[in-house]
Design an enzyme around this catalytic site. Structure first.
Site, PDB file in Angstrom:
ATOM      1  N   HIS A 123     -27.220  28.271  29.525  1.00  0.00           N
ATOM      2  CA  HIS A 123     -28.355  28.968  30.122  1.00  0.00           C
ATOM      3  C   HIS A 123     -29.418  29.182  29.054  1.00  0.00           C
ATOM      4  O   HIS A 123     -29.587  30.289  28.533  1.00  0.00           O
ATOM      5  CB  HIS A 123     -27.857  30.301  30.671  1.00  0.00           C
ATOM      6  CG  HIS A 123     -28.603  30.805  31.873  1.00  0.00           C
ATOM      7  ND1 HIS A 123     -28.404  30.304  33.133  1.00  0.00           N
ATOM      8  CD2 HIS A 123     -29.531  31.777  32.015  1.00  0.00           C
ATOM      9  CE1 HIS A 123     -29.165  30.958  34.002  1.00  0.00           C
ATOM     10  NE2 HIS A 123     -29.871  31.855  33.330  1.00  0.00           N
ATOM     11  N   SER A 124     -30.154  28.119  28.711  1.00  0.00           N
ATOM     12  CA  SER A 124     -31.153  28.226  27.649  1.00  0.00           C
ATOM     13  C   SER A 124     -32.253  27.197  27.848  1.00  0.00           C
ATOM     14  O   SER A 124     -32.096  26.213  28.579  1.00  0.00           O
ATOM     15  CB  SER A 124     -30.504  28.091  26.267  1.00  0.00           C
ATOM     16  OG  SER A 124     -29.724  26.920  26.188  1.00  0.00           O
ATOM     17  N   ARG A 130     -36.930  38.309  31.747  1.00  0.00           N
ATOM     18  CA  ARG A 130     -37.680  38.981  30.683  1.00  0.00           C
ATOM     19  C   ARG A 130     -39.089  38.427  30.523  1.00  0.00           C
ATOM     20  O   ARG A 130     -39.610  38.335  29.409  1.00  0.00           O
ATOM     21  CB  ARG A 130     -36.913  38.879  29.366  1.00  0.00           C
ATOM     22  CG  ARG A 130     -35.683  39.770  29.331  1.00  0.00           C
ATOM     23  CD  ARG A 130     -35.102  39.893  27.938  1.00  0.00           C
ATOM     24  NE  ARG A 130     -34.040  40.881  27.907  1.00  0.00           N
ATOM     25  CZ  ARG A 130     -33.425  41.267  26.799  1.00  0.00           C
ATOM     26  NH1 ARG A 130     -33.750  40.736  25.644  1.00  0.00           N
ATOM     27  NH2 ARG A 130     -32.462  42.170  26.853  1.00  0.00           N
ATOM     28  N   SER A 144     -33.389  30.590  36.460  1.00  0.00           N
ATOM     29  CA  SER A 144     -32.679  31.864  36.619  1.00  0.00           C
ATOM     30  C   SER A 144     -33.357  32.695  37.707  1.00  0.00           C
ATOM     31  O   SER A 144     -33.393  32.284  38.865  1.00  0.00           O
ATOM     32  CB  SER A 144     -32.628  32.581  35.270  1.00  0.00           C
ATOM     33  OG  SER A 144     -31.671  33.600  35.264  1.00  0.00           O
ATOM     34  N   GLU A 175     -24.320  30.645  32.515  1.00  0.00           N
ATOM     35  CA  GLU A 175     -24.452  29.371  33.226  1.00  0.00           C
ATOM     36  C   GLU A 175     -23.262  29.123  34.148  1.00  0.00           C
ATOM     37  O   GLU A 175     -23.411  28.524  35.221  1.00  0.00           O
ATOM     38  CB  GLU A 175     -24.609  28.218  32.238  1.00  0.00           C
ATOM     39  CG  GLU A 175     -25.124  26.939  32.856  1.00  0.00           C
ATOM     40  CD  GLU A 175     -26.557  27.054  33.377  1.00  0.00           C
ATOM     41  OE1 GLU A 175     -27.026  26.115  34.038  1.00  0.00           O
ATOM     42  OE2 GLU A 175     -27.217  28.095  33.123  1.00  0.00           O
TER      43      GLU A 175
END
Length: 339
Positions: free
Chosen positions: A318-319, A84, A174, A286
């Site tokens: 996943h952050s 994004r 990612s 993740e």
């Protein structure tokens, strides 16, 4: 009827599972990133400046530049965003403070801005259908991101700032993690170092192409066939790290490969239902990245390639805070292998 209901239920479950994977691919760079931002004022770093260069379509693209503390022009790293990617700032600047750590280590930081859903590739065609979004899903020109990062942008940086075009580093999270390995593999004269955090490094694995297609559609209606062609197009193999891994070995690219376990930790403290939902998505995503990354590790081992550092913390979703931690741990190794 009993058999028919069972088959219908199984088919429905499969569809839901594939959609869940696709939604998970989107979550960290949208909803899941909401709770992951470490500070509210991390969205703009005044020490950086805008740098514009035209891509192969003649379209001006922005990057954000952060100069090394000692003023050198030999040590350069590119930081790639995720699915994004926004058009105002790179996610690394929005969500983290890594630019300050890198510049203090006397490394110049280049953050390309934009490239939503691009995988930083040269697309085969424009994405010609979308949902009426103004973000680029119905494109006039195809993405030329690989050419931009490996020709147009470094040429402009060399001409105007004197930045070196050799022995650069590149890393991403990612989507950007996968792309970092691709760009290094095919442009070893520019990149001597590549880092992937929670990257999708085995995109030919069962279900990955279907999940990516749904994720692109959900992200403003991008047509993934415009990127690398239909699923049987050889361009998919050309951009799969699992497949092109021998190139990384043969070119001697230094690698830093990281993925969390998917188990929440200190950075994951949901305080609302939305936070809880985002954390759940980040956990699932993740887990997929970890499976991809472990498969890639086995692939490198089978090739006898050990010029790589693996980073598998026992917790991590996943952050963004987890990816920032990856950069801090990677920094000494990166510093030793660029410039």
């Amino acid at each position: 009827m009993r058999v028919s209901r069972r088959m219908s239920h199984r088919s429905s479950w499969v569809r839901r599972a594939v959609l869940a994977i696709a939604m998970a691919m989107l979550a960290p760079l949208g909803l899941a990133a909401v709770h992951a931002a470490p500070t509210a004022n991390a969205a703009f770093n005044p020490s950086g400046f805008d740098f514009w260069a035209n891509d192969a379509n003649g379209v001006p693209l922005k990057s954000r530049i952060f100069r090394a503390a000692d003023g050198n022009t030999a040590r350069v790293v590119y930081a790639l965003d995720g699915l994004r990617a926004r058009t105002d700032l790179n996610g690394w600047e929005i969500e983290t403070d890594i630019a300050n750590a890198l510049t203090r280590a006397n490394i110049n930081v280049v953050m390309p801005v934009g490239g939503e859903c691009s995988f930083y590739s040269d697309w085969e065609a424009p994405s010609e259908f979308g949902f009426g979004s103004s973000s680029g899903s119905s494109q006039k020109f195809p993405y030329r991101m690989e050419t931009f990062i490996t020709r147009d942008l470094p040429n402009a940086l060399a001409a105007r700032l004197g930045f070196s075009q050799t022995r650069n580093g590149i890393f991403g999270l990612s989507m950007g993690g996968s792309a970092a390995l691709t760009l290094a593999a095919y442009h070893p004269n520019q990149f001597s170092y590549a880092g992937s955090f929670s990257g999708y490094l085995n995109i030919s694995a069962p279900g990955m192409k279907e999940a990516m297609r749904l994720a692109f559609l959900d992200q403003n209606g991008y047509n993934i066939d415009a990127m690398w062609g239909p699923p049987w197009d050889p361009n998919w193999l050309r951009n799969d790290p699992f497949v092109f891994a021998p190139r990384l070995r043969d070119e001697g690219i230094r690698l830093y490969i990281a993925s969390g376990s998917g188990i929440p930790g200190m950075h994951d403290q949901p305080r609302s239902f939305v936070d809880l939902y985002n954390t759940g998505n980040a956990m699932g995503l993740e887990a997929i990245a970890l499976a991809n990354t472990r498969a890639f590790q086995v692939r490198l081992a089978s090739l006898g390639y050990n010029n790589v550092t693996y980073d598998y913390p026992p917790v991590g979703t996943h952050s963004w805070p987890w990816w920032a931690d990856n950069v801090y741990r990677m920094l000494p190794d990166l510093s030793a292998h660029i410039g």
